[in-house]
Design an enzyme around this catalytic site. Structure first.
Site, short mmCIF file in Angstrom:
data_model
loop_
_atom_site.label_atom_id
_atom_site.label_comp_id
_atom_site.label_asym_id
_atom_site.label_seq_id
_atom_site.Cartn_x
_atom_site.Cartn_y
_atom_site.Cartn_z
N HIS A 184 3.00 49.68 -15.74
CA HIS A 184 2.50 48.80 -14.69
C HIS A 184 2.67 49.80 -13.56
CE1 HIS A 184 1.78 44.80 -16.05
NE2 HIS A 184 1.13 45.34 -16.95
N ARG A 215 6.51 48.22 -21.04
CA ARG A 215 5.51 47.41 -19.48
C ARG A 215 5.98 48.43 -17.94
NH1 ARG A 215 4.08 42.13 -18.32
NH2 ARG A 215 1.87 42.37 -18.28
N TRP A 270 2.81 40.03 -31.04
CA TRP A 270 1.41 41.15 -30.85
C TRP A 270 1.80 41.00 -32.98
CZ3 TRP A 270 3.10 41.80 -26.86
CH2 TRP A 270 1.78 41.40 -25.60
FE1 DDH Z 1 0.10 44.69 -22.16
N1 DDH Z 1 0.51 42.60 -21.58
N2 DDH Z 1 -1.54 44.58 -21.44
N3 DDH Z 1 0.17 46.90 -22.39
N4 DDH Z 1 1.93 45.18 -22.53
C1 DDH Z 1 1.68 42.31 -22.13
C2 DDH Z 1 2.65 42.76 -22.33
C3 DDH Z 1 3.48 43.94 -23.05
C4 DDH Z 1 -2.11 43.41 -21.14
C5 DDH Z 1 -1.39 42.22 -20.98
C6 DDH Z 1 -0.34 42.21 -21.73
C7 DDH Z 1 -0.93 47.43 -22.38
C8 DDH Z 1 -2.15 47.07 -22.25
C9 DDH Z 1 -2.63 46.02 -21.65
C10 DDH Z 1 2.41 46.07 -22.79
C11 DDH Z 1 2.59 47.71 -23.01
C12 DDH Z 1 1.00 47.83 -22.72
C13 DDH Z 1 1.48 40.94 -21.50
C14 DDH Z 1 2.69 39.44 -22.30
C15 DDH Z 1 0.27 40.61 -21.54
C16 DDH Z 1 -0.36 39.27 -20.58
C17 DDH Z 1 3.82 40.16 -20.28
C18 DDH Z 1 4.74 38.46 -20.15
O1 DDH Z 1 3.89 38.02 -20.79
O2 DDH Z 1 6.00 39.02 -20.70
C19 DDH Z 1 -4.12 43.70 -21.21
C20 DDH Z 1 -4.63 42.49 -20.78
C21 DDH Z 1 -3.66 45.07 -21.67
C22 DDH Z 1 -4.96 45.70 -22.03
O3 DDH Z 1 -5.33 47.27 -22.43
C23 DDH Z 1 -6.16 45.42 -21.45
C24 DDH Z 1 -0.74 49.06 -22.49
C25 DDH Z 1 -2.05 49.44 -22.30
C26 DDH Z 1 0.01 49.18 -22.70
C27 DDH Z 1 1.48 50.42 -22.91
O4 DDH Z 1 2.65 50.55 -22.18
C28 DDH Z 1 0.84 51.66 -22.41
C29 DDH Z 1 3.77 46.10 -23.47
C30 DDH Z 1 5.56 46.90 -24.29
C31 DDH Z 1 4.64 44.72 -23.68
C32 DDH Z 1 5.56 43.81 -23.54
C33 DDH Z 1 6.50 42.87 -22.82
C34 DDH Z 1 8.08 42.14 -22.82
O5 DDH Z 1 8.61 42.03 -21.86
O6 DDH Z 1 7.84 42.18 -24.31
#
Ligand code: DDH
Length: 287
Positions: free
Chosen positions: A48, A44, A187
């Site tokens: 980001h 993540r 998920w």
């Molecule tokens: Fe995500 N993401 N993401 N995400 N994401 C969250 C957690 C993680 C969205 C929202 C959230 C991608 C796309 C989207 C990962 C990877 C990727 C969380 C929760 C939210 C909310 C955070 C928390 O509470 O700690 C949304 C909306 C989108 C979207 O596509 C519209 C993408 C593209 C990626 C990527 O890696 C390419 C990962 C891994 C996590 C888990 C993190 C954790 O600490 O566990």
């Protein structure tokens, strides 16, 4: 070579593989975090750092590692990523020649590969920048919104519909934390292993609104232990997105191939590589 000054040291494949190995070992050793791994939060962080890119102005992206600074570090979307940045600090101290920007992306690459994901080719060459390069808030997706918003955000980076769905497959990993986003839960049933389960579950489970005090999110009807965000459910509500979800649910190899290609694209958005920056494919610790 490890203590060499950044200015007179030209790192090669073996040096980056050494950093990879150090991250992978730290992942194994620190198995008391969250679901047993820092892997998801490292992915993540890399996402980001990269996902702030704007193709029109050329601003944002992984070059710069500007999330080290306010205001970007305190953007709501980045809540909790301090854990990933802190995890990588001892690695940075041991290999001072690597930029934070290259290190954060290498962290994501290592995490995906060590969590049994596909090989993610890696190209170094990012340079750190100061707080004046911080991006404005609002460039990352809002989980409460639907397909139109998701398209707006990812089209701004230069992705198409198929690529958006492939990227979202990263939600096989990790979980939502009420303390970070307000949302809650994982998920998939194996949040520390890279799979196409996110797509399988989207298609095969029944999703209903969860009744609780928190923000609107879905739960699976059968076990009530899994979650989907409104922005996740958009991928099965929208016909075009859904076709790609079905493709990836049916074939993990196809998903892995497309995911690897698109995450390399994400990680390289806006990075001013030169011909002196070769692409590396790292061995996993197991190999
Ligand atoms: Fe995500 N993401 N993401 N995400 N994401 C969250 C957690 C993680 C969205 C929202 C959230 C991608 C796309 C989207 C990962 C990877 C990727 C969380 C929760 C939210 C909310 C955070 C928390 O509470 O700690 C949304 C909306 C989108 C979207 O596509 C519209 C993408 C593209 C990626 C990527 O890696 C390419 C990962 C891994 C996590 C888990 C993190 C954790 O600490 O566990």
């Amino acid at each position: 070579t490890q203590g060499a000054e950044a200015k007179d040291f030209k790192p090669e494949f073996k040096d980056f593989q050494a950093v990879y190995n150090e991250i992978a070992k730290a992942l194994q050793e620190n198995d008391d975090y969250d679901d047993g791994s820092y892997g998801p939060v490292l992915v993540r962080l890399a996402w980001h750092a990269s996902g702030t890119y704007d193709k029109v102005t050329g601003t944002g992206g992984s070059n710069g590692a500007t999330m080290r600074f306010d205001p970007e570090s305190s953007h709501g979307a980045n809540a909790g990523l301090i854990n990933a940045r802190n995890f990588l600090e001892p690695i940075k101290a041991k290999f001072p020649w690597i930029s934070y920007s290259d290190l954060w992306i290498l962290g994501g690459v290592t995490a995906i590969q060590e969590m049994q994901g596909p090989k993610i080719p890696y190209r170094p060459g990012r340079l750190d920048r100061d707080f004046t390069s911080c991006t404005p808030d609002g460039r990352l997706p809002d989980a409460a919104q639907g397909a139109d918003h998701v398209r707006n955000i990812f089209y701004r980076m230069g992705f198409n519909d198929q690529e958006i769905v492939a990227l979202a497959g990263a939600h096989a990993l990790g979980r939502c934390h009420t303390s970070n986003s307000g949302f809650d839960g994982p998920w998939t049933f194996s949040p520390t292993v890279m799979t196409n389960d996110y797509f399988k579950l989207l298609i095969n489970s029944k999703w209903q609104w969860r009744k609780w005090d928190g923000p609107k999110q879905y739960e699976d009807k059968e076990t009530k232990s899994l979650m989907m965000l409104p922005a996740d459910i958009a991928f099965i509500q929208d016909k075009t997105f859904k076709q790609t979800v079905e493709k990836y649910a049916a074939d993990n190899d196809v998903f892995f191939k497309d995911f690897s290609a698109v995450i390399v694209k994400l990680f390289e958005l806006g990075v001013p590589f030169t011909e002196a920056n070769p692409t590396y494919v790292f061995k996993t610790l197991e190999q």
